[in-house]
Design an enzyme around this catalytic site. Structure first.
Site, mmCIF file in Angstrom:
data_model
loop_
_atom_site.group_PDB
_atom_site.id
_atom_site.type_symbol
_atom_site.label_atom_id
_atom_site.label_comp_id
_atom_site.label_asym_id
_atom_site.label_seq_id
_atom_site.Cartn_x
_atom_site.Cartn_y
_atom_site.Cartn_z
ATOM 1 N N CYS A 115 -12.343 16.463 13.781
ATOM 2 C CA CYS A 115 -12.977 16.405 15.105
ATOM 3 C C CYS A 115 -13.685 17.704 15.480
ATOM 4 O O CYS A 115 -14.532 17.715 16.375
ATOM 5 C CB CYS A 115 -11.949 16.051 16.173
ATOM 6 S SG CYS A 115 -11.214 14.436 15.919
ATOM 7 N N HIS A 247 -15.101 18.022 23.167
ATOM 8 C CA HIS A 247 -14.757 16.900 22.275
ATOM 9 C C HIS A 247 -14.083 15.824 23.132
ATOM 10 O O HIS A 247 -13.257 16.132 23.988
ATOM 11 C CB HIS A 247 -13.803 17.393 21.183
ATOM 12 C CG HIS A 247 -13.204 16.289 20.373
ATOM 13 N ND1 HIS A 247 -13.959 15.256 19.857
ATOM 14 C CD2 HIS A 247 -11.920 16.045 20.000
ATOM 15 C CE1 HIS A 247 -13.168 14.424 19.196
ATOM 16 N NE2 HIS A 247 -11.928 14.884 19.276
ATOM 17 N N ASN A 277 -12.909 8.100 20.988
ATOM 18 C CA ASN A 277 -12.892 9.333 20.182
ATOM 19 C C ASN A 277 -13.689 9.095 18.893
ATOM 20 O O ASN A 277 -13.193 8.446 17.963
ATOM 21 C CB ASN A 277 -11.440 9.713 19.871
ATOM 22 C CG ASN A 277 -11.336 11.022 19.100
ATOM 23 O OD1 ASN A 277 -12.334 11.539 18.588
ATOM 24 N ND2 ASN A 277 -10.133 11.551 19.007
HETATM 25 O O1 UT7 Z 1 -9.422 14.027 18.216
HETATM 26 C C1 UT7 Z 1 -8.432 14.685 17.504
HETATM 27 C C2 UT7 Z 1 -7.405 15.213 18.394
HETATM 28 N N1 UT7 Z 1 -6.607 14.134 18.926
HETATM 29 C C3 UT7 Z 1 -6.153 14.227 20.143
HETATM 30 O O2 UT7 Z 1 -6.477 15.159 20.840
HETATM 31 C C4 UT7 Z 1 -5.185 13.186 20.627
HETATM 32 C C5 UT7 Z 1 -4.045 13.872 21.316
HETATM 33 N N2 UT7 Z 1 -3.042 12.976 21.836
HETATM 34 C C6 UT7 Z 1 -3.260 12.106 22.841
HETATM 35 O O3 UT7 Z 1 -4.373 11.981 23.314
HETATM 36 C C7 UT7 Z 1 -2.076 11.368 23.425
HETATM 37 O O4 UT7 Z 1 -0.881 11.883 22.885
HETATM 38 C C8 UT7 Z 1 -2.118 9.833 23.166
HETATM 39 C C9 UT7 Z 1 -3.225 9.196 24.009
HETATM 40 C C10 UT7 Z 1 -2.341 9.568 21.700
HETATM 41 C C11 UT7 Z 1 -0.811 9.188 23.584
HETATM 42 O O5 UT7 Z 1 -0.489 9.508 24.928
HETATM 43 P P1 UT7 Z 1 0.975 10.068 25.306
HETATM 44 O O6 UT7 Z 1 1.012 10.181 26.766
HETATM 45 O O7 UT7 Z 1 1.189 11.316 24.498
HETATM 46 O O8 UT7 Z 1 1.898 8.895 24.844
HETATM 47 P P2 UT7 Z 1 3.098 8.917 23.772
HETATM 48 O O9 UT7 Z 1 2.576 9.062 22.403
HETATM 49 O O10 UT7 Z 1 4.122 9.891 24.246
HETATM 50 O O11 UT7 Z 1 3.669 7.455 23.921
HETATM 51 C C12 UT7 Z 1 4.292 6.996 25.145
HETATM 52 C C13 UT7 Z 1 4.797 5.585 24.946
HETATM 53 C C14 UT7 Z 1 5.609 5.409 23.675
HETATM 54 O O12 UT7 Z 1 6.695 4.547 23.983
HETATM 55 P P3 UT7 Z 1 8.174 5.132 24.238
HETATM 56 O O13 UT7 Z 1 8.530 5.889 22.977
HETATM 57 O O14 UT7 Z 1 8.019 6.035 25.431
HETATM 58 O O15 UT7 Z 1 8.983 3.917 24.479
HETATM 59 C C15 UT7 Z 1 4.691 4.702 22.729
HETATM 60 O O16 UT7 Z 1 5.341 3.902 21.786
HETATM 61 O O17 UT7 Z 1 3.688 4.672 24.826
HETATM 62 C C16 UT7 Z 1 3.861 3.851 23.653
HETATM 63 N N3 UT7 Z 1 2.540 3.513 23.137
HETATM 64 C C17 UT7 Z 1 1.782 2.506 23.612
HETATM 65 N N4 UT7 Z 1 2.002 1.603 24.581
HETATM 66 C C18 UT7 Z 1 1.009 0.725 24.840
HETATM 67 C C19 UT7 Z 1 1.853 4.147 22.147
HETATM 68 N N5 UT7 Z 1 0.654 3.570 21.980
HETATM 69 C C20 UT7 Z 1 0.587 2.546 22.869
HETATM 70 C C21 UT7 Z 1 -0.405 1.595 23.186
HETATM 71 N N6 UT7 Z 1 -0.144 0.713 24.180
HETATM 72 N N7 UT7 Z 1 -1.603 1.560 22.566
#
Ligand code: UT7
Length: 320
Positions: A115, A247, A277
């Site tokens: 990225c 980004h 993204n």
């Molecule tokens: O471009 C390269 C660089 N990449 C980035 O900068 C991405 C960086 N990370 C992020 O943007 C965020 O971490 C995400 C958008 C990927 C995820 O957001 P988050 O607030 O960090 O969520 P999380 O990974 O902590 O997940 C929270 C919950 C989890 O459930 P539990 O463990 O709390 O029960 C996941 O299993 O959300 C669940 N989950 C979903 N639920 C519904 C994960 N993906 C999904 C989904 N729909 N698509």
């Protein structure tokens, strides 16, 4: 040669026709529009057709940049494509673009910094120009991220998308141009954002695997540090920046960087809602969007910043 500036002559873009909305994704994996929008700021994204290759997207964006520049194909001295999803393991996407646009023999290669690729490519191009080796460089960020997404993995498939952005840099003795670039990588964190394959590992390109929360934490810190460094290193203050062009991975990361700079969100170019993204394509796509709609004007100070797999991160400060 240090007084030569890499001036942005023109920009171009390409987004595949097919839009994939959060509602469409609700039918594919266990997710909701609400979760995707709240966590990432994405509502819709563009996805290439099966037979569209990254070089097709790159060529379309480059063609527009060339047309808007008023230059000829033969005026281009180098082509640098930032991509993590090349058509083939080799040759480089850059030579496919060269052939498609009838650009005569010149320097052409790809840069792989995921990225952060576009900021890396911009820095390499700027150094070619400052060294006096070439006069004009076509710099492209192009990705078909849909080709390396696991469409059954809801944690990643709702985030990534396809597209391409391009610009033409020209060395000029005076006037506006790239002020500085700052690039970083820290391979100790390579495993938190990677693909499950590659040519020498298992012979397949593999799928994206991301520890989202970990990447998020690093992104917030790296972005804040690299934008502050860019401003400080050039004797500016945050208020001097006219536009932040980040980004487009996550609206919460973008807002956090803007907050750190005390910058209102109306000075930040945000395209994540409709683009998702697009990895190395996201910054040139955002830049083109705001140049084309008249928000970004000549003479304004732009701060570009990115962070991605590697981990890699970096910034470019540009007097447009
Ligand atoms: O471009 C390269 C660089 N990449 C980035 O900068 C991405 C960086 N990370 C992020 O943007 C965020 O971490 C995400 C958008 C990927 C995820 O957001 P988050 O607030 O960090 O969520 P999380 O990974 O902590 O997940 C929270 C919950 C989890 O459930 P539990 O463990 O709390 O029960 C996941 O299993 O959300 C669940 N989950 C979903 N639920 C519904 C994960 N993906 C999904 C989904 N729909 N698509």
């Amino acid at each position: 040669m240090a007084d030569i500036k890499s001036h942005i002559v023109s920009t171009g873009h390409y987004l595949p026709e097919k839009a994939l909305t959060n509602q469409d994704l609700e039918k594919m994996v266990d997710t909701t529009d609400e979760w995707i929008f709240q966590r990432s700021g994405i509502k819709s994204r563009h996805i290439a057709t099966e037979d569209q290759k990254t070089s097709d997207l790159a060529t379309a964006a480059a063609k527009e940049a060339l047309e808007r520049s008023g230059l000829n194909a033969s005026d281009i001295g180098a082509i640098i494509v930032a991509t993590t999803t090349p058509d083939q393991t080799f040759p480089a996407v850059a030579v496919r673009v060269q052939a498609a646009l009838d650009i005569p023999p010149c320097i052409a290669f790809d840069v792989q910094a995921v990225c952060s690729g576009f900021v890396y490519a911009l820095s390499v191009a700027d150094n070619f120009i400052k060294a006096g080796q070439v006069k004009r460089v076509l710099v492209i960020g192009a990705e078909k991220m849909s080709s390396i997404v696991n469409w059954e993995d809801r944690t990643t498939c709702v985030l990534f998308a396809d597209g391409a952005g391009a610009l033409i840099l020209e060395g000029r003795k005076e006037g506006e141009g790239i002020v500085s670039t700052h690039l970083y990588a820290d391979g100790r964190h390579a495993d938190i954002l990677q693909t499950s394959g590659g040519p020498s590992m298992n012979g397949v390109s593999g799928h994206i695997e991301m520890e989202g929360r970990e990447v998020f934490k690093h992104a917030v810190v790296c972005m804040a540090n690299v934008v502050e460094e860019a401003i400080r290193a050039n004797g500016f203050i945050p208020e001097d920046i006219d536009w932040l062009v980040p980004h487009q991975a996550n609206i919460r990361i973008i807002e956090s960087t803007a907050k750190k700079l005390n910058m209102p969100m109306d000075k930040v170019v945000v395209t994540v809602e409709g683009h998702g993204n697009t990895s190395a394509a996201s910054i040139p796509l955002a830049l083109h969007t705001a140049v084309a709609d008249g928000r970004i004007k000549r003479g304004q100070l732009l701060l570009l910043e990115a962070m991605g797999g590697g981990l890699t991160w970096g910034s470019a400060l540009i007097r447009f």
